[in-house]
Scaffold this motif. Structure first.
Motif, short mmCIF file in Angstrom:
data_model
loop_
_atom_site.label_atom_id
_atom_site.label_comp_id
_atom_site.label_asym_id
_atom_site.label_seq_id
_atom_site.Cartn_x
_atom_site.Cartn_y
_atom_site.Cartn_z
N ALA A 1 33.09 34.56 40.34
CA ALA A 1 32.28 34.82 39.15
C ALA A 1 31.16 35.81 39.48
O ALA A 1 30.86 36.71 38.68
CB ALA A 1 31.69 33.51 38.63
N ASP A 2 30.56 35.66 40.66
CA ASP A 2 29.44 36.52 41.05
C ASP A 2 29.87 37.97 41.17
O ASP A 2 29.15 38.87 40.72
CB ASP A 2 28.88 36.03 42.39
N CYS A 3 31.04 38.21 41.76
CA CYS A 3 31.46 39.59 42.00
C CYS A 3 32.23 40.18 40.83
O CYS A 3 32.50 41.39 40.81
CB CYS A 3 32.28 39.70 43.29
N GLY A 4 32.64 39.33 39.87
CA GLY A 4 33.42 39.83 38.75
C GLY A 4 34.74 40.43 39.17
O GLY A 4 35.16 41.48 38.67
N ALA A 5 35.42 39.77 40.13
CA ALA A 5 36.68 40.30 40.67
C ALA A 5 37.65 40.61 39.54
O ALA A 5 37.82 39.83 38.60
CB ALA A 5 37.29 39.30 41.64
N ARG A 6 38.32 41.76 39.65
CA ARG A 6 39.31 42.16 38.65
C ARG A 6 40.70 41.63 38.99
O ARG A 6 41.59 41.60 38.13
CB ARG A 6 39.36 43.69 38.56
N ALA A 7 40.89 41.24 40.25
CA ALA A 7 42.19 40.71 40.67
C ALA A 7 41.99 39.84 41.89
O ALA A 7 41.02 40.01 42.63
CB ALA A 7 43.17 41.85 40.98
N ILE A 8 42.93 38.89 42.08
CA ILE A 8 42.91 38.07 43.29
C ILE A 8 44.34 37.94 43.81
O ILE A 8 45.29 37.72 43.04
CB ILE A 8 42.30 36.67 43.05
N PHE A 9 44.49 38.12 45.11
CA PHE A 9 45.77 37.95 45.80
C PHE A 9 45.64 36.70 46.67
O PHE A 9 44.74 36.62 47.51
CB PHE A 9 46.07 39.17 46.67
N VAL A 10 46.55 35.73 46.47
CA VAL A 10 46.43 34.43 47.12
C VAL A 10 47.71 34.09 47.87
O VAL A 10 48.82 34.26 47.34
CB VAL A 10 46.14 33.31 46.10
N ALA A 11 47.55 33.56 49.09
CA ALA A 11 48.68 33.03 49.84
C ALA A 11 48.86 31.55 49.51
O ALA A 11 47.90 30.85 49.20
CB ALA A 11 48.46 33.22 51.34
#
Length: 522
Positions: free
Chosen positions: A109-119
């Motif tokens: 939420a803090d960084c406002g990530a536009r995408a996340i890649f998860v293992a």
């Protein structure tokens, strides 16, 4: 954002890391770039997959400066993502697998990530909230409804280099320093900072067919400062998804590893492998250590039995002052973390912000070419982190206490927040820990301040005994206190099976202190 204005080095960087990676792939496409287990990737194949990652991200709508998060163990896809995000103009945001779900939620939420890649291994950490976030979700190595598949995404992307123009002032990576509770602090590094670090590539031999073994997680700056220089030098990175001391030695022998970055707890575990001396480690040229002080006795053991140079770095993820100890060239200074690196200025200050006299302990503040751009979106935290000298130059506060010896070598005392104030006297936990660790039966130790009606707080020793040791905590206490002045004596010693550590080997003292101070509140 508050300007930190790092000093310009004698030879300022003129090439971004992204540009050099591109050039290396063109120069020797058939050379090995990445090795992880049985998988090997050439520079040409690596470059093509970096382009696919970059184009896939651009297709998602990722633009320059956007934060893209990764939550995974070390792997070839992690390395591809790291460089692909940069090539797309994005900012790499590696998330700690040691963080609690609540903390990870706050970071995203803090960084406002536009995408996340998860293992898959760490999906459980974000499963409870990731579907509620407004971002692209990509599964690296598993199938899940509502998430794109990594390999499918890459297969559909173009291999052409998108050639996104980059400036040195553009964001490179965002590393969060808080993985437990409270408000996470995002440490923002730009392309200038990372490019300035590349001045160590040639002196350290990263550009001479180096084979660097990475066994600490890629979300840590400890790892990144070995990972990037190896690739910048056009050499080969060997990745371990999970550290194991024996497996580490087997890889060094089998692959002819030349460089490595290890944290102190890893050195201790490696040197304690029963048949350590049976491994052929003659290929090793340079071993690095950082993240926490490496004990003098362990340094000596490494120098005696582990081939190659031993270099210890002291510095912070935020950057600022860096000190370097070339241990094999300074055998009488193993209790120190060396001298300030070229172009770095380290000062010691008291609680009023005044410089302390030579030989006295003070808080370490420093400046150098490699300084963070600031805490992401938090100018207030950045301002609190700054100390200015008489010429209004910016130095970063480390929170560490130390002193300079007569030869200008830096001796660490403790973290400022870990200093114990008992009866108005300052007690440095590190001094007491060294006494405990000098006991042949003690293999690990931590000293923390616990509540005391008489003194406000008092030092408590927590120790792990060697296998087979039968002594009690009281017996360890008696021996230790016999060597300590009355005002510094331990109030008690408790035996533990293990001490909690982060994935880069730092003892989690906040976790150790919490139960004692929570009792005080009830």
């Amino acid at each position: 954002m508050i300007p930190t204005n790092p000093p310009t080095p004698e030879n300022p960087p003129r090439e971004t890391v992204v540009a050099r990676i591109r050039a290396n792939a063109a120069a020797h496409p058939e050379a090995p770039a990445l090795v992880c287990g049985d998988t090997r990737l050439t520079w040409g194949a690596f470059d093509a997959r970096i382009n696919r990652v970059a184009n896939a991200l651009i297709g998602m709508g990722i633009r320059k400066g956007d934060n893209v998060a990764i939550l995974s163990a070390n792997s070839i896809p992690y390395a591809e993502l790291f460089m692909g995000i940069l090539r797309a103009g994005g900012c790499v945001t590696p998330l700690s697998s040691m963080a609690a779900p609540e903390a990870l939620h706050k970071m995203l939420a803090d960084c406002g990530a536009r995408a996340i890649f998860v293992a898959e291994q760490y999906f459980g950490l974000v499963e409870g909230f990731v579907d509620d976030l407004d971002l692209h979700r990509v599964a690296i190595d598993f199938d899940r409804e509502g998430m794109a598949d990594y390999e499918t995404l890459l297969a559909e992307a173009d291999t052409t280099d998108p050639m996104v123009p980059l400036e040195m002032s553009d964001a490179f990576n965002l590393i969060y320093s808080s993985g437990t509770t409270g408000t996470p602090k995002g440490i923002l590094h730009n392309h200038w900072m990372r490019a300035a670090q590349m001045d160590r590539v040639s002196p350290n031999g990263y550009d001479d067919n180096a084979r660097t073994l990475i066994s600490t997680p890629l979300y840590s700056n400890t790892t990144i400062v070995a990972f990037i220089p190896t690739l910048f030098g056009g050499s080969t990175v060997h990745l371990m998804p999970k550290f194991d001391a024996r497996a580490y030695l087997e890889i060094v022998e089998r692959e002819g590893i030349t460089h490595t970055m290890l944290v102190p707890v890893q050195y201790k575990r490696i040197m304690d492998v029963p048949d350590f001396d049976s491994f052929d480690l003659s290929s090793m040229r340079v071993k690095f250590s950082t993240s926490a002080p490496l004990r003098a006795d362990v340094k000596k053991d490494v120098l005696d039995r582990f081939p190659g140079k031993l270099i210890e770095y002291y510095g912070l993820t935020e950057g600022g002052g860096v000190s370097v100890l070339v241990a094999d060239e300074n055998p009488t200074k193993l209790h120190t973390v060396g001298q300030p690196a070229p172009g770095n200025d380290i000062r010691l200050i008291d609680t009023e912000g005044r410089e302390v006299p030579q030989g006295e302990v003070g808080e370490i503040v420093g400046r150098g070419p490699t300084m963070m751009a600031g805490y992401f979106g938090r100018d207030d935290l950045t301002a609190d982190y700054i100390w200015r000298d008489e010429n209004d130059r910016v130095y970063f506060r480390s929170g560490d206490m130390g002193s300079f010896d007569e030869d200008g070598f830096l001796v660490l005392s403790d973290r400022k927040k870990d200093m114990i104030i008992s009866g108005g006297l300052n007690i440095y936990a590190n001094d007491l820990e060294l006494i405990l660790l000098d006991d042949a039966d003690v293999v690990d130790a931590a000293v923390i301040g616990v509540p005391s009606d008489a003194w406000g707080e008092t030092p408590l020793g927590l120790v792990v005994l060697r296998d087979g040791a039968t002594r009690t905590g009281d017996e360890i206490l008696e021996k230790a206190n016999a060597r300590l002045g009355k005002s510094h004596r331990l109030s008690a010693v408790e035996l533990r099976e293990t001490l909690p550590r982060s994935t880069i080997g730092k003892i989690l003292k906040r976790d150790l202190r919490a139960p004692y101070w929570e009792k005080e509140k009830t």
